[in-house]
Design a protein around this motif. Structure first.
Motif, short mmCIF file in Angstrom:
data_model
loop_
_atom_site.label_atom_id
_atom_site.label_comp_id
_atom_site.label_asym_id
_atom_site.label_seq_id
_atom_site.Cartn_x
_atom_site.Cartn_y
_atom_site.Cartn_z
N PHE A 110 0.86 -1.17 0.00
CA PHE A 110 0.00 0.00 0.00
C PHE A 110 0.91 1.23 0.00
N ARG A 111 0.61 2.18 -0.89
CA ARG A 111 1.41 3.40 -0.97
C ARG A 111 0.47 4.59 -1.23
N ALA A 112 0.58 5.60 -0.38
CA ALA A 112 -0.19 6.83 -0.54
C ALA A 112 0.79 7.98 -0.76
N GLU A 113 0.72 8.60 -1.93
CA GLU A 113 1.58 9.74 -2.28
C GLU A 113 0.91 11.03 -1.83
N ASN A 114 1.65 11.89 -1.16
CA ASN A 114 1.13 13.18 -0.72
C ASN A 114 1.36 14.20 -1.83
N ARG A 115 0.28 14.62 -2.47
CA ARG A 115 0.33 15.61 -3.55
C ARG A 115 -0.08 17.01 -3.08
N GLY A 116 -0.19 17.17 -1.76
CA GLY A 116 -0.60 18.47 -1.21
C GLY A 116 0.55 19.21 -0.57
N HIS B 201 -11.60 -10.10 -2.35
CA HIS B 201 -12.43 -11.25 -2.65
C HIS B 201 -11.53 -12.40 -3.09
N ALA B 202 -11.98 -13.60 -2.81
CA ALA B 202 -11.19 -14.79 -3.14
C ALA B 202 -10.85 -14.79 -4.62
N GLY B 203 -9.62 -15.15 -4.92
CA GLY B 203 -9.18 -15.23 -6.30
C GLY B 203 -8.67 -13.92 -6.86
N ALA B 204 -8.78 -12.84 -6.11
CA ALA B 204 -8.30 -11.54 -6.60
C ALA B 204 -6.78 -11.55 -6.71
N VAL B 205 -6.27 -10.77 -7.61
CA VAL B 205 -4.83 -10.62 -7.75
C VAL B 205 -4.35 -9.65 -6.67
N ALA B 206 -3.25 -9.96 -6.04
CA ALA B 206 -2.74 -9.13 -4.96
C ALA B 206 -1.92 -7.96 -5.52
N ALA B 207 -2.57 -7.15 -6.34
CA ALA B 207 -1.89 -6.00 -6.94
C ALA B 207 -1.63 -4.94 -5.88
N PRO B 208 -0.57 -4.16 -6.05
CA PRO B 208 -0.33 -3.06 -5.11
C PRO B 208 -1.49 -2.08 -5.10
N ILE B 209 -1.68 -1.42 -3.98
CA ILE B 209 -2.69 -0.38 -3.83
C ILE B 209 -1.93 0.94 -3.78
N ALA B 210 -2.07 1.74 -4.81
CA ALA B 210 -1.35 3.01 -4.87
C ALA B 210 -2.34 4.13 -5.13
N VAL B 211 -2.28 5.17 -4.28
CA VAL B 211 -3.18 6.31 -4.42
C VAL B 211 -2.39 7.60 -4.32
N ASP B 212 -2.91 8.63 -4.97
CA ASP B 212 -2.41 9.99 -4.84
C ASP B 212 -3.40 10.75 -3.96
N CYS B 213 -2.89 11.45 -2.95
CA CYS B 213 -3.76 12.16 -2.01
C CYS B 213 -3.50 13.67 -2.08
#
Length: 135
Positions: free
Chosen positions: A32-38, A113-125
């Motif tokens: 999980f990665r949250a980028e601070n854009r503020g 959910h079962a079977g989901a790909v464990a992709a990274p969670i990346a957001v810009d805040c």
């Protein structure tokens, strides 16, 4: 006494569902990665076990909060591991303005959910009025 036996038997079958386990065996890493854009500081947190929360970190302008999560591909659960490697089920993620993160929070989508790909969670805040918005 006999009235309690069926309830006790039901409790024994349900308890394993609440036991999160230990370590990352059988789990897949999900960053999980949250980028601070503020211009101000942000703080991110996770709700675990219904009414507890864990601080995931803070980041200044241009910085980021990064955390290793663990995903169960069989059941879809997402966990944090504590210093003893106990699995802490993550119910929700958010980021907000530091010092007021809950009041200014932006919920983070957490596919589970079962079977989901464990992709990274990346957001810009970035701030949007009094609140933080993370996409």
């Amino acid at each position: 006494m006999m009235r309690f036996l069926p309830s006790f038997a039901l409790l024994l079958t349900v308890l394993p569902a609440f036991a999160a386990g230990h370590g990352h065996d059988g789990l897949t890493e999900r960053m999980f990665r949250a980028e601070n854009r503020g211009d101000g500081r942000i703080a991110c947190g996770a709700a675990i076990a219904h009414w507890y929360s864990v601080d995931l970190g803070q980041a200044g302008p241009g910085g980021s909060v990064s955390v290793r999560l663990w995903f169960d591909p069989a059941g879809g659960a997402v966990y944090l591991l504590n210093d003893k490697q106990d699995r802490l089920p993550v119910e929700a993620l958010w980021c907000g303005v530091a010092g007021r993160s809950w009041a200014t929070r932006s919920p983070i989508d957490l596919p589970r959910h079962a079977g989901a790909v464990a992709a990274p969670i990346a957001v810009d805040c970035a701030p949007d009025g009094e609140r933080l918005v993370c996409r």
